[in-house]
Motif scaffolding. Sequence first.
Motif, PDB file in Angstrom:
ATOM      1  N   LEU A   9       0.915  -1.094  -0.079  1.00  0.00           N
ATOM      2  CA  LEU A   9      -0.046   0.046  -0.056  1.00  0.00           C
ATOM      3  C   LEU A   9       0.960   1.281   0.092  1.00  0.00           C
ATOM      4  O   LEU A   9       1.323   1.685   1.092  1.00  0.00           O
ATOM      5  CB  LEU A   9      -0.935  -0.132   1.139  1.00  0.00           C
ATOM      6  CG  LEU A   9      -1.811  -1.005   1.387  1.00  0.00           C
ATOM      7  CD1 LEU A   9      -2.546  -1.045   2.649  1.00  0.00           C
ATOM      8  CD2 LEU A   9      -2.850  -0.929   0.359  1.00  0.00           C
ATOM      9  N   PRO A  10       1.314   1.928  -1.170  1.00  0.00           N
ATOM     10  CA  PRO A  10       2.313   2.945  -1.228  1.00  0.00           C
ATOM     11  C   PRO A  10       1.623   4.266  -0.840  1.00  0.00           C
ATOM     12  O   PRO A  10       2.503   5.141  -0.201  1.00  0.00           O
ATOM     13  CB  PRO A  10       2.476   2.939  -2.717  1.00  0.00           C
ATOM     14  CG  PRO A  10       2.141   1.676  -3.382  1.00  0.00           C
ATOM     15  CD  PRO A  10       1.099   1.219  -2.694  1.00  0.00           C
ATOM     16  N   GLY A  11       0.493   4.353  -0.996  1.00  0.00           N
ATOM     17  CA  GLY A  11      -0.160   5.652  -0.600  1.00  0.00           C
ATOM     18  C   GLY A  11       0.139   6.781  -1.204  1.00  0.00           C
ATOM     19  O   GLY A  11       0.085   6.724  -2.263  1.00  0.00           O
ATOM     20  N   ASP A  12       0.484   7.991  -0.304  1.00  0.00           N
ATOM     21  CA  ASP A  12       0.564   9.228  -1.127  1.00  0.00           C
ATOM     22  C   ASP A  12       2.087   9.749  -1.110  1.00  0.00           C
ATOM     23  O   ASP A  12       3.005   9.229  -0.125  1.00  0.00           O
ATOM     24  CB  ASP A  12      -0.339  10.139  -0.460  1.00  0.00           C
ATOM     25  CG  ASP A  12      -1.710   9.617  -0.200  1.00  0.00           C
ATOM     26  OD1 ASP A  12      -2.178   9.322  -1.353  1.00  0.00           O
ATOM     27  OD2 ASP A  12      -2.347   9.856   0.739  1.00  0.00           O
ATOM     28  N   GLY A  13       2.259  10.927  -1.784  1.00  0.00           N
ATOM     29  CA  GLY A  13       3.658  11.598  -1.628  1.00  0.00           C
ATOM     30  C   GLY A  13       4.618  10.699  -2.247  1.00  0.00           C
ATOM     31  O   GLY A  13       4.672  10.253  -3.079  1.00  0.00           O
ATOM     32  N   VAL A  18       9.264   5.301  -2.528  1.00  0.00           N
ATOM     33  CA  VAL A  18      10.209   4.027  -1.526  1.00  0.00           C
ATOM     34  C   VAL A  18       9.528   2.894  -1.595  1.00  0.00           C
ATOM     35  O   VAL A  18      10.268   1.884  -1.230  1.00  0.00           O
ATOM     36  CB  VAL A  18      10.331   4.878  -0.081  1.00  0.00           C
ATOM     37  CG1 VAL A  18      10.901   6.115  -0.325  1.00  0.00           C
ATOM     38  CG2 VAL A  18       8.842   5.112   0.424  1.00  0.00           C
ATOM     39  N   CYS A  19       8.316   2.745  -1.768  1.00  0.00           N
ATOM     40  CA  CYS A  19       7.545   1.331  -1.624  1.00  0.00           C
ATOM     41  C   CYS A  19       8.322   0.469  -2.805  1.00  0.00           C
ATOM     42  O   CYS A  19       8.367  -0.717  -2.432  1.00  0.00           O
ATOM     43  CB  CYS A  19       6.186   1.271  -1.928  1.00  0.00           C
ATOM     44  SG  CYS A  19       5.256   1.083  -0.127  1.00  0.00           S
ATOM     45  N   ALA A  20       8.626   1.133  -3.841  1.00  0.00           N
ATOM     46  CA  ALA A  20       8.837   0.531  -5.110  1.00  0.00           C
ATOM     47  C   ALA A  20      10.408  -0.158  -4.495  1.00  0.00           C
ATOM     48  O   ALA A  20      10.719  -1.259  -5.048  1.00  0.00           O
ATOM     49  CB  ALA A  20       9.022   1.279  -6.077  1.00  0.00           C
ATOM     50  N   ILE A 292       8.851  16.728  -1.435  1.00  0.00           N
ATOM     51  CA  ILE A 292       9.870  16.005  -2.329  1.00  0.00           C
ATOM     52  C   ILE A 292       9.460  15.172  -3.280  1.00  0.00           C
ATOM     53  O   ILE A 292      10.192  14.213  -3.923  1.00  0.00           O
ATOM     54  CB  ILE A 292      11.356  15.714  -1.666  1.00  0.00           C
ATOM     55  CG1 ILE A 292      10.673  14.486  -0.519  1.00  0.00           C
ATOM     56  CG2 ILE A 292      11.864  16.703  -1.002  1.00  0.00           C
ATOM     57  CD1 ILE A 292      11.807  14.043  -0.171  1.00  0.00           C
ATOM     58  N   ALA A 293       8.083  15.047  -3.446  1.00  0.00           N
ATOM     59  CA  ALA A 293       7.584  13.615  -4.047  1.00  0.00           C
ATOM     60  C   ALA A 293       7.556  13.869  -5.414  1.00  0.00           C
ATOM     61  O   ALA A 293       7.487  14.975  -6.039  1.00  0.00           O
ATOM     62  CB  ALA A 293       5.930  13.530  -3.506  1.00  0.00           C
ATOM     63  N   GLY A 294       7.937  12.618  -5.946  1.00  0.00           N
ATOM     64  CA  GLY A 294       8.044  12.571  -7.324  1.00  0.00           C
ATOM     65  C   GLY A 294       9.153  13.104  -7.995  1.00  0.00           C
ATOM     66  O   GLY A 294       9.444  13.015  -9.256  1.00  0.00           O
TER      67      GLY A 294
END
Length: 364
Positions: A9-13, A18-20, A292-294
């Motif tokens: 469940l990667p979620g947001d931001g 980081v989940c990847a 810093i997302a993306g």
Amino acid sequence: MATFNILVLPGDGIGPEVCAEGVRALEAVGKRFEHVFNFTHDIVGGASIDAHGTALREETLAQAKASDAVLFGAVGGPKWDNPTATVRPEQGLLALRSGLQLWANLRPVKAEPALLHASSLKPEVIEGVDIVVIRELTSGIYFGKPQERRVVNGKREAIDTNYYNEDEIARVAHLGFQLARGRRKKLTSLDKANVLASSRLWREVVTEVAPQYPDVQLEHVLVDAMTMHLIRRPKDFDVVIADNMFGDIITDECSMLTGSMGMLASASIGTMKADGTGLGMYEPIHGSAPDIAGKGIANPLAMLLSTAMLLRHSCGLETEAQAIEQAVGEVIEAGHRTGDIATAGEKTLGTREMADLVLARIGG
Ligand code: IPM
Ligand code: MG
């Protein structure tokens, strides 16, 4: 060869970025140690609100229950920040904790020798800090009823309830004593027993459990005093137990001791099976970092250390967990840095580059 089902469940931001890397780390471990990890992906938090109007769907919770572990990124962001909204990303996290009955949140805080300068505290104060906080996670003021807003005589008022029963306290106490037993044999229990009835029960029950662990030294500390002790003499603490809200507050303070929040992992676990393993949810504590997302610059190490906790607590794979922890330690010792843990002038790596260095050390 063992097989494990993991819900991602990667979620947001920065959660998805980081989940990847967490998934890649588990795949590397699977290859090297010959285990099979089956991944199911779903959305949670703001992403789920956008797609489905709710922060956690029933089917997502059902999938989590049917899994061996949940790998969780982060939830929330400015887009969903409206305080009057009835649907909020954080509800997804709370519903998972409660729905999966993950009553203990483990947050290890260890000062990495090579990162001592990253803290705002003096290196000599934090050198050797090694604390595990266990926060009660499914009761207390987060879930007590009534929890509501109302209008009485034309005036707005609101109420939250800090409910605890003795079983909820005793199981956290047992876990704390057991963990301390395998470490430096010291347990610090936090409360506000000079004011709150719930805290007086907390202290009473922890004290009643203590004689079963005569080899562990127990101390009760008022939570306000603890905020001082933590920045003055953090090395004195080994295992710390706290209720849901005090644990929430104190773990943020603990995360700043090392100055490297991008390195800190967490495990949320419940009542384990006889072999010591069971369903758990694993997440870095740094949150969604929307700024810093993306950009591909988030530090993946907290997530990689979270997968180590997943291997340890949900899969019973201690050697594999240590392989990840050792690889992360080596990468830090070798001087590799993402932006959050770099000092001025140091070369900084992106999320993928940093994870690649760890993966190369895991092999697979
Ligand atoms: C945490 C967070 C959550 C909490 C929020 C996001 C609901 O602060 O995991 O510590 O308060 O538990
Ligand atoms: Mg918190």
